[in-house]
Motif scaffolding. Structure first.
Motif, PDB file in Angstrom:
ATOM      1  N   PRO A 183      83.230  93.419  62.282  1.00 54.51           N
ATOM      2  CA  PRO A 183      83.969  91.851  61.644  1.00 54.51           C
ATOM      3  C   PRO A 183      83.527  90.793  62.395  1.00 54.51           C
ATOM      4  O   PRO A 183      83.353  90.997  63.777  1.00 54.51           O
ATOM      5  CB  PRO A 183      85.495  92.232  61.794  1.00 54.51           C
ATOM      6  N   ALA A 184      83.561  89.769  61.677  1.00 55.68           N
ATOM      7  CA  ALA A 184      82.990  88.604  62.470  1.00 55.68           C
ATOM      8  C   ALA A 184      83.862  87.272  61.712  1.00 55.68           C
ATOM      9  O   ALA A 184      84.244  87.291  60.515  1.00 55.68           O
ATOM     10  CB  ALA A 184      81.431  88.407  61.957  1.00 55.68           C
ATOM     11  N   PRO A 185      84.314  86.389  62.506  1.00 57.69           N
ATOM     12  CA  PRO A 185      85.040  85.468  61.909  1.00 57.69           C
ATOM     13  C   PRO A 185      84.252  84.392  61.079  1.00 57.69           C
ATOM     14  O   PRO A 185      83.101  84.250  61.352  1.00 57.69           O
ATOM     15  CB  PRO A 185      85.440  84.620  63.300  1.00 57.69           C
ATOM     16  N   ARG A 186      84.995  83.989  60.095  1.00 60.55           N
ATOM     17  CA  ARG A 186      84.178  82.882  59.267  1.00 60.55           C
ATOM     18  C   ARG A 186      83.744  81.636  59.583  1.00 60.55           C
ATOM     19  O   ARG A 186      82.905  80.944  59.483  1.00 60.55           O
ATOM     20  CB  ARG A 186      85.148  82.824  57.723  1.00 60.55           C
ATOM     21  N   ASP A 187      84.824  81.027  60.406  1.00 60.60           N
ATOM     22  CA  ASP A 187      84.574  79.770  61.120  1.00 60.60           C
ATOM     23  C   ASP A 187      84.247  79.778  62.572  1.00 60.60           C
ATOM     24  O   ASP A 187      84.850  80.425  63.461  1.00 60.60           O
ATOM     25  CB  ASP A 187      86.078  78.932  60.924  1.00 60.60           C
ATOM     26  N   ASP A 227      83.508  77.758  64.593  1.00 60.32           N
ATOM     27  CA  ASP A 227      83.809  76.515  65.487  1.00 60.32           C
ATOM     28  C   ASP A 227      85.208  76.990  65.945  1.00 60.32           C
ATOM     29  O   ASP A 227      85.673  76.692  67.174  1.00 60.32           O
ATOM     30  CB  ASP A 227      84.276  75.005  64.976  1.00 60.32           C
ATOM     31  N   ARG A 228      85.940  77.746  65.353  1.00 67.54           N
ATOM     32  CA  ARG A 228      87.357  78.307  65.622  1.00 67.54           C
ATOM     33  C   ARG A 228      87.325  79.812  65.515  1.00 67.54           C
ATOM     34  O   ARG A 228      88.144  80.397  64.892  1.00 67.54           O
ATOM     35  CB  ARG A 228      88.439  77.675  64.904  1.00 67.54           C
ATOM     36  N   ALA A 229      86.418  80.518  66.314  1.00 62.77           N
ATOM     37  CA  ALA A 229      86.110  81.676  66.331  1.00 62.77           C
ATOM     38  C   ALA A 229      87.285  82.756  66.532  1.00 62.77           C
ATOM     39  O   ALA A 229      87.900  83.568  65.880  1.00 62.77           O
ATOM     40  CB  ALA A 229      84.972  82.003  67.152  1.00 62.77           C
ATOM     41  N   VAL A 230      88.255  82.269  67.624  1.00 62.35           N
ATOM     42  CA  VAL A 230      89.248  83.217  68.150  1.00 62.35           C
ATOM     43  C   VAL A 230      90.373  83.180  67.134  1.00 62.35           C
ATOM     44  O   VAL A 230      91.000  83.948  66.669  1.00 62.35           O
ATOM     45  CB  VAL A 230      89.720  82.846  69.525  1.00 62.35           C
ATOM     46  N   GLN A 231      90.642  81.758  66.806  1.00 64.36           N
ATOM     47  CA  GLN A 231      91.746  81.440  65.873  1.00 64.36           C
ATOM     48  C   GLN A 231      91.357  82.039  64.475  1.00 64.36           C
ATOM     49  O   GLN A 231      92.347  82.749  63.861  1.00 64.36           O
ATOM     50  CB  GLN A 231      92.046  80.132  65.487  1.00 64.36           C
ATOM     51  N   SER A 232      90.429  82.102  63.927  1.00 57.84           N
ATOM     52  CA  SER A 232      89.773  82.633  62.646  1.00 57.84           C
ATOM     53  C   SER A 232      90.014  84.092  62.664  1.00 57.84           C
ATOM     54  O   SER A 232      90.187  84.841  61.702  1.00 57.84           O
ATOM     55  CB  SER A 232      88.492  82.123  62.617  1.00 57.84           C
ATOM     56  N   PHE A 233      89.406  84.875  63.857  1.00 56.17           N
ATOM     57  CA  PHE A 233      89.468  86.126  64.062  1.00 56.17           C
ATOM     58  C   PHE A 233      91.005  86.591  63.739  1.00 56.17           C
ATOM     59  O   PHE A 233      91.082  87.627  63.246  1.00 56.17           O
ATOM     60  CB  PHE A 233      88.838  86.701  65.387  1.00 56.17           C
ATOM     61  N   PHE A 234      91.864  86.013  64.647  1.00 52.46           N
ATOM     62  CA  PHE A 234      93.300  86.598  64.708  1.00 52.46           C
ATOM     63  C   PHE A 234      94.111  86.153  63.407  1.00 52.46           C
ATOM     64  O   PHE A 234      95.158  86.715  63.215  1.00 52.46           O
ATOM     65  CB  PHE A 234      94.194  85.987  66.093  1.00 52.46           C
ATOM     66  N   SER A 235      93.615  85.124  62.859  1.00 52.66           N
ATOM     67  CA  SER A 235      94.300  85.005  61.629  1.00 52.66           C
ATOM     68  C   SER A 235      93.904  85.667  60.379  1.00 52.66           C
ATOM     69  O   SER A 235      94.483  85.744  59.145  1.00 52.66           O
ATOM     70  CB  SER A 235      93.899  83.530  61.218  1.00 52.66           C
ATOM     71  N   GLY A 236      92.918  86.492  60.476  1.00 58.19           N
ATOM     72  CA  GLY A 236      92.448  87.382  59.486  1.00 58.19           C
ATOM     73  C   GLY A 236      91.260  86.924  58.783  1.00 58.19           C
ATOM     74  O   GLY A 236      91.020  87.299  57.613  1.00 58.19           O
ATOM     75  N   ASP A 237      90.730  85.899  59.015  1.00 59.25           N
ATOM     76  CA  ASP A 237      89.626  84.941  58.103  1.00 59.25           C
ATOM     77  C   ASP A 237      88.445  85.525  58.699  1.00 59.25           C
ATOM     78  O   ASP A 237      87.612  84.885  59.346  1.00 59.25           O
ATOM     79  CB  ASP A 237      89.806  83.647  58.316  1.00 59.25           C
ATOM     80  N   VAL A 285      82.164  90.635  57.052  1.00 58.16           N
ATOM     81  CA  VAL A 285      81.425  91.751  57.667  1.00 58.16           C
ATOM     82  C   VAL A 285      80.229  91.273  58.139  1.00 58.16           C
ATOM     83  O   VAL A 285      79.241  90.601  57.453  1.00 58.16           O
ATOM     84  CB  VAL A 285      81.658  92.772  56.695  1.00 58.16           C
ATOM     85  N   PHE A 286      79.800  91.850  59.470  1.00 60.86           N
ATOM     86  CA  PHE A 286      78.523  91.432  59.940  1.00 60.86           C
ATOM     87  C   PHE A 286      77.615  92.723  59.909  1.00 60.86           C
ATOM     88  O   PHE A 286      77.992  93.957  60.139  1.00 60.86           O
ATOM     89  CB  PHE A 286      78.656  90.990  61.605  1.00 60.86           C
ATOM     90  N   ASN A 287      76.415  92.483  59.403  1.00 57.14           N
ATOM     91  CA  ASN A 287      75.556  93.571  59.005  1.00 57.14           C
ATOM     92  C   ASN A 287      74.103  93.326  59.669  1.00 57.14           C
ATOM     93  O   ASN A 287      73.597  92.182  59.664  1.00 57.14           O
ATOM     94  CB  ASN A 287      75.421  94.112  57.414  1.00 57.14           C
TER      95      ASN A 287
END
Length: 169
Positions: free
Chosen positions: A61-65, A67-77, A80-82
């Motif tokens: 899994p990879a965050p979509r944003d 710039d805000r990687a941690v917040q994006s990751f924990f918010s479920g945004d 998929v990284f391939n």
């Protein structure tokens, strides 16, 4: 004579003793494993000259944003990284390693088989020594028993004939 599985006393011939020794001896079973190991080395060496393929695939899994990687990751945004990776190696020249390796591996198999035959010969020799040693001991026991009986008979006979000197008896 040996005790069988049901506890009865069995008499074995030399061929029976040799057969049992060659079937149940753990040293020969170990020799079979050594031969198998040496034969696997031939298979291992024969694979040296063939192309080698490696395949790697990563999924995460990879965050979509970014710039805000941690917040994006924990918010479920997430997205998929391939990543896929394919490698191929082809030996251009083995410099005689494959041929020499196969020859050495075959010599190793022959050596292990020869060791097994030598071990068999040693086992047969030991069994024959024990078997014939037991027969010799029985024969000596029988001869000593008959000699003791004859000597006892002679002593009784001479004692019965008349009172002779004990040192002569």
């Amino acid at each position: 004579k040996v005790f069988g599985r049901s506890g009865e006393l069995m008499s074995l011939s030399l061929s029976d003793c040799l057969q049992r020794a060659l079937v149940y001896n753990p040293e020969l079973q170990i020799a079979d494993y050594s031969i198998g190991t040496a034969e696997e080395k031939i298979t291992e060496v024969s694979k040296i000259g063939f192309p080698i393929f490696e395949y790697e695939y990563l999924l995460a899994p990879a965050p979509r944003d970014a710039d805000r990687a941690v917040q994006s990751f924990f918010s479920g945004d997430l997205t998929v990284f391939n990543r896929a990776k394919l490698e191929m190696g082809i030996p251009v020249n083995t410099f005689g390693k494959v041929k020499t390796g196969k020859e050495l591996a075959q010599k190793g198999v022959q050596a292990e088989r020869q060791k097994k035959e030598q071990k068999k010969a040693e086992i047969v020799l030991r069994v024959k020594q024990l078997y014939y040693g037991i027969l010799l001991a029985r024969e000596i026991n029988h001869l000593l028993g008959s000699a003791r009986g004859e000597l006892g008979n002679q002593v009784q006979k001479r004692e019965g004939e008349g009172g002779s000197d004990p040192s002569e008896l």
